[in-house]
Structure formats: structure tokens, C-alpha cells
Design a protein around this motif. Structure first.
Motif, short mmCIF file in Angstrom:
data_model
loop_
_atom_site.label_atom_id
_atom_site.label_comp_id
_atom_site.label_asym_id
_atom_site.label_seq_id
_atom_site.Cartn_x
_atom_site.Cartn_y
_atom_site.Cartn_z
N ASN A 1 46.50 39.40 40.80
CA ASN A 1 46.13 38.28 40.68
C ASN A 1 45.45 38.19 38.77
O ASN A 1 44.89 36.90 38.41
CB ASN A 1 44.33 38.06 41.29
CG ASN A 1 44.74 37.93 42.93
OD1 ASN A 1 46.00 37.15 43.17
ND2 ASN A 1 44.02 37.95 43.60
N ALA A 2 45.26 39.93 38.22
CA ALA A 2 44.84 39.26 37.07
C ALA A 2 46.15 38.42 36.62
O ALA A 2 45.52 38.06 35.65
CB ALA A 2 44.83 41.16 36.62
N CYS A 3 47.30 39.11 36.87
CA CYS A 3 48.74 38.45 35.70
C CYS A 3 48.23 36.78 35.54
O CYS A 3 49.08 36.45 35.22
CB CYS A 3 49.47 39.63 36.29
SG CYS A 3 50.23 40.93 36.27
N THR A 4 47.52 36.64 36.76
CA THR A 4 47.95 35.24 37.10
C THR A 4 46.79 34.16 36.21
O THR A 4 46.87 33.40 36.45
CB THR A 4 47.37 34.75 39.11
OG1 THR A 4 48.30 35.48 39.64
CG2 THR A 4 47.34 33.36 38.85
N LEU A 5 45.98 35.39 35.70
CA LEU A 5 44.71 34.79 34.42
C LEU A 5 45.73 34.16 33.30
O LEU A 5 45.21 33.79 32.48
CB LEU A 5 43.56 35.65 34.60
CG LEU A 5 42.97 35.73 35.65
CD1 LEU A 5 42.20 36.57 36.10
CD2 LEU A 5 42.57 34.31 36.92
N ASP B 1 37.04 40.09 30.97
CA ASP B 1 37.57 41.65 31.11
C ASP B 1 37.12 41.47 32.75
O ASP B 1 35.89 41.09 33.32
CB ASP B 1 35.87 42.05 30.40
CG ASP B 1 36.42 43.93 30.57
OD1 ASP B 1 37.29 43.93 30.92
OD2 ASP B 1 34.95 44.90 30.28
N ILE B 2 37.88 42.37 33.51
CA ILE B 2 38.30 42.05 34.79
C ILE B 2 37.16 44.07 35.27
O ILE B 2 37.45 44.49 34.78
CB ILE B 2 38.92 42.01 35.76
CG1 ILE B 2 39.66 40.97 35.37
CG2 ILE B 2 39.23 42.09 37.16
CD1 ILE B 2 41.24 40.59 36.06
N ARG C 1 30.26 36.48 35.56
CA ARG C 1 30.17 36.09 37.03
C ARG C 1 30.32 36.75 37.46
O ARG C 1 31.30 37.89 37.83
CB ARG C 1 31.71 35.12 37.09
CG ARG C 1 32.18 34.33 37.95
CD ARG C 1 33.00 33.17 37.84
NE ARG C 1 33.80 33.00 38.82
CZ ARG C 1 34.80 32.10 38.80
NH1 ARG C 1 35.01 31.23 37.32
NH2 ARG C 1 35.04 31.24 39.88
N ILE C 2 29.78 36.53 39.04
CA ILE C 2 29.96 37.69 39.86
C ILE C 2 30.43 37.97 40.70
O ILE C 2 30.28 36.57 42.03
CB ILE C 2 28.42 38.42 41.08
CG1 ILE C 2 27.33 38.77 39.42
CG2 ILE C 2 28.25 39.54 41.62
CD1 ILE C 2 28.20 39.81 38.44
N ALA C 3 32.18 38.34 41.33
CA ALA C 3 33.27 38.05 41.97
C ALA C 3 34.24 38.93 41.88
O ALA C 3 33.85 40.13 41.48
CB ALA C 3 33.86 36.92 41.35
N SER C 4 34.55 38.90 42.78
CA SER C 4 35.91 39.50 43.34
C SER C 4 37.19 39.31 42.94
O SER C 4 37.69 38.02 42.98
CB SER C 4 35.88 40.26 45.09
OG SER C 4 37.42 41.17 44.74
N ILE C 5 37.39 39.96 42.12
CA ILE C 5 39.81 39.60 41.05
C ILE C 5 40.24 39.88 42.75
O ILE C 5 41.92 38.73 42.73
CB ILE C 5 40.14 40.30 40.53
CG1 ILE C 5 41.71 40.34 40.37
CG2 ILE C 5 40.14 42.00 41.46
CD1 ILE C 5 41.37 38.82 39.30
N LEU C 6 40.32 39.94 44.02
CA LEU C 6 40.69 39.71 45.14
C LEU C 6 40.99 38.39 45.35
O LEU C 6 41.20 37.76 47.06
CB LEU C 6 40.38 40.67 45.82
CG LEU C 6 40.42 42.50 45.27
CD1 LEU C 6 39.98 43.07 47.27
CD2 LEU C 6 42.58 42.83 45.28
N ASP C 7 39.19 37.78 45.14
CA ASP C 7 39.41 36.35 45.09
C ASP C 7 40.67 34.76 45.28
O ASP C 7 40.42 35.15 43.62
CB ASP C 7 37.80 36.01 44.74
CG ASP C 7 38.15 34.17 44.93
OD1 ASP C 7 38.91 33.88 45.54
OD2 ASP C 7 36.55 33.97 44.90
N ARG D 1 44.33 29.81 36.87
CA ARG D 1 45.78 29.93 36.57
C ARG D 1 45.65 29.87 34.84
O ARG D 1 45.80 29.29 34.53
CB ARG D 1 46.52 29.72 37.19
CG ARG D 1 47.73 29.79 37.06
CD ARG D 1 48.52 28.58 38.53
NE ARG D 1 48.46 29.81 39.58
CZ ARG D 1 49.98 29.87 39.56
NH1 ARG D 1 50.43 30.49 38.96
NH2 ARG D 1 49.60 30.68 40.34
N GLY D 2 46.22 31.28 34.70
CA GLY D 2 46.70 30.84 32.57
C GLY D 2 45.66 31.07 31.74
O GLY D 2 45.79 29.99 30.31
#
Ligand code: SAM
Length: 263
Positions: free
Chosen positions: A131-135, A45-46, A93-99, A107-108
Motif C-alpha cells: 500500500n505504501a508503494c501504491t502511493l 510520512d506513514i 490524517r488518522i488512518a491505517s496504511i492497511l486501508d 495512488r501515485g
């Protein structure tokens, strides 16, 4: 400049999360993801915010990871998890989806990538979607909601930007002024009492989020559909927003990688 979503979610989880709202959140999540099996699936969940979707996914048997840029949401999530009586371990995880490093290293890595009301608040919506789609794993799902584009959207952008420039008392006055305006406008457009919310939300906390939620971007259904499809996805579902500046909901499925050509 960034709106403090975490503080608003902390207040929501501590003061506005009721058993009825929890049931609503479970129902709304189940409806949007109808037909998608979560049992033992890798789910991210982003922008988990108050954590309702993350906890519901865990309840439904998924192996969950929540990411959010705002560390204040960790406390909101803890309160939500307690209120929902969920004792499953939730990875966060505290992170940005832009990372890009995060997106590339995982990836995947997920069967379901979920991001409700988030990617338009990152400051770079298209990169956040990429980036979300990359995951997403081959054959996996990308479920998101994005603010709809409307003639009033640029005005809302100015309002949200201005709100974040104001000192605290000014922000409270702004919320006080917008509350009745949004209340009446929503009642006129939907024909129902705006306090009767979906997804377990609360009108007052939503008004704070709507007036302050910056960065802010928006796009029509077709723009989002075409953008995600050209990244290798099929569009399975679009649920248009109930009000013109609300969030359109989307469910996409990543096409399976084509088999290696025979020699
Ligand atoms: C409107 S809230 C949505 C919360 C939740 N997804 C929901 O459905 O109610 C937006 C959330 O996105 C998070 N967010 C904003 N920018 C982000 C980014 N670049 N990366 C990850 N999360 C971000 C905010 O901290 C906030 O919790």
C-alpha cells in the motif's frame, strides 16, 4: 492487540525532546534522503509518531501529509512542532496504511513516501509495504526502515505480545527488567554508550517501544529489497541495522512508467 505508541511519543515529545536531539533528527533525515530534492515535493510520512521526520520534511520545503493510526500522536506532533519552531501548516490524517481505500484514492499521489519503523508494526507488513508503494508517483521515492530478522526475533515477538497482556504495573516492571539487559547487550554489540542515540531518540522511550511495540514483524535486507523491487522499484540504498534486531534502512525509486507503444 496494539501497543499504545502515541502515549509513549507524547511522553517523549514533552519530556525528552531537546535541541540536541532535534539537530540529530535533522541530520539523520538529511543523510538518509541525501540527493532527494524535497522542495515543493509531495511528501507523506506513514506512521509519523512524534512527528520529527514530518516537521523536518516541511522545513526542507516539502508539501507534507502525515498519517498515523494512533490519534494520540497528534498531540506529540504538536509538541514537537512547537519545540522545532515550525509554523508551517502540517496536514495530518488518522488512518491505517492497511486501508486499501486510502491507498487507492491517493495512488501515485506522492513524490516521496517515507515510513521509518512503522510497516512492521501494522499486523500485515507485506500488505503495508504494497500500500505504501501504491502511493509513490512514477519516478518517486520510497524510503523505509524495517526490523531485521535475527534468531532472537521470534523471542522478541513473544516478549512484546506478553507485555501488552500485562496490567500497567506489570508493564513498568517489564521495562525496568529489560532496561539493563538491553543497555548491556547494545553496549557489547556496538561498543558505544547506548544512551548516545541517533535520530534524536531517547534510550528510555526506545526501551518502552522495543519491549512493547506490537504487532511486530521482521525481515532480512534481501527479502525487503526483492519484495519492493518486484513491485516496480529500483533499490538505491540499503543501510544495515547497527544491532542484529535493529531497523534496516532502504531507499527505493519507482521506475518510470514505460511510454505507450506506438500504433
Ligand atoms: C515505532 S513508531 C515510529 C514513529 C516514527 N516514524 C519514527 O521514525 O520515529 C511506529 C508508528 O507507526 C504507527 N502505526 C502503527 N500501525 C500503523 C498503521 N497500520 N498505519 C499507520 N500508522 C501505524 C504507530 O502509531 C507509531 O506512531
Amino acid at each position: 492487540m496494539r501497543f499504545a505508541f502515541g502515549k509513549n511519543w507524547q511522553s517523549y515529545s514533552a519530556n525528552a525532546l531537546t535541541a540536541r536531539r532535534i539537530e540529530q533528527a535533522r541530520r539523520a533525515f538529511g543523510e538518509l534522503l541525501t540527493g532527494i530534492d524535497l522542495q515543493q515535493k509531495r511528501f507523506v510520512d506513514i506512521g509519523f509518531g512524534q512527528g520529527l521526520s514530518l516537521v523536518v520534511a516541511a522545513e526542507m520545503g516539502a508539501d507534507v501529509l502525515g498519517i498515523d493510526i494512533d490519534a494520540d500522536n497528534l498531540e506529540a506532533l504538536k509538541t514537537t512542532q512547537q519545540a522545532m519552531g515550525c509554523d508551517k501548516p502540517l496536514r495530518t490524517r488518522i488512518a491505517s496504511i492497511l486501508d486499501d481505500e486510502f491507498a487507492q484514492s491517493d495512488r501515485g499521489g506522492f513524490d516521496i513516501v517515507h515510513s521509518w519503523g512503522v510497516l512492521h508494526h501494522t499486523g500485515n507488513m507485506h500488505k503495508a509495504i504494497e500500500n505504501a508503494c501504491t502511493l509513490v508517483a512514477d519516478g518517486g521515492y520510497f524510503v523505509c526502515s524495517i526490523y531485521n530478522a535475527h534468531w532472537s526475533s521470534p523471542i522478541w515477538k513473544v516478549i512484546k505480545w506478553s507485555y501488552n497482556k500485562l496490567p500497567r504495573p506489570g508493564r513498568q516492571i517489564a521495562v525496568g527488567l529489560f532496561y539493563p539487559v538491553i543497555f548491556i547487550a547494545k553496549w557489547l554489540v556496538t561498543g558505544r554508550n547506548p544512551r548516545k542515540k541517533d535520530r534524536g531518540m531517547d534510550f528510555l522511550h526506545d526501551v518502552v517501544d522495543w519491549v512493547g511495540g506490537y504487532p511486530y514483524e521482521y525481515a532480512g535486507c534481501e527479502e525487503i529489497r526483492d519484495f519492493v523491487c518486484q513491485l516496480g522499484f529500483d533499490c538505491l540504498k540499503i543501510r544495515p541495522a547497527q544491532v542484529p534486531t535493529g531497523c534496516n534502512e532502504f531507499v527505493f525509486r519507482k521506475t518510470l512508467a514505460s511510454a505507450e507503444p506506438a500504433d
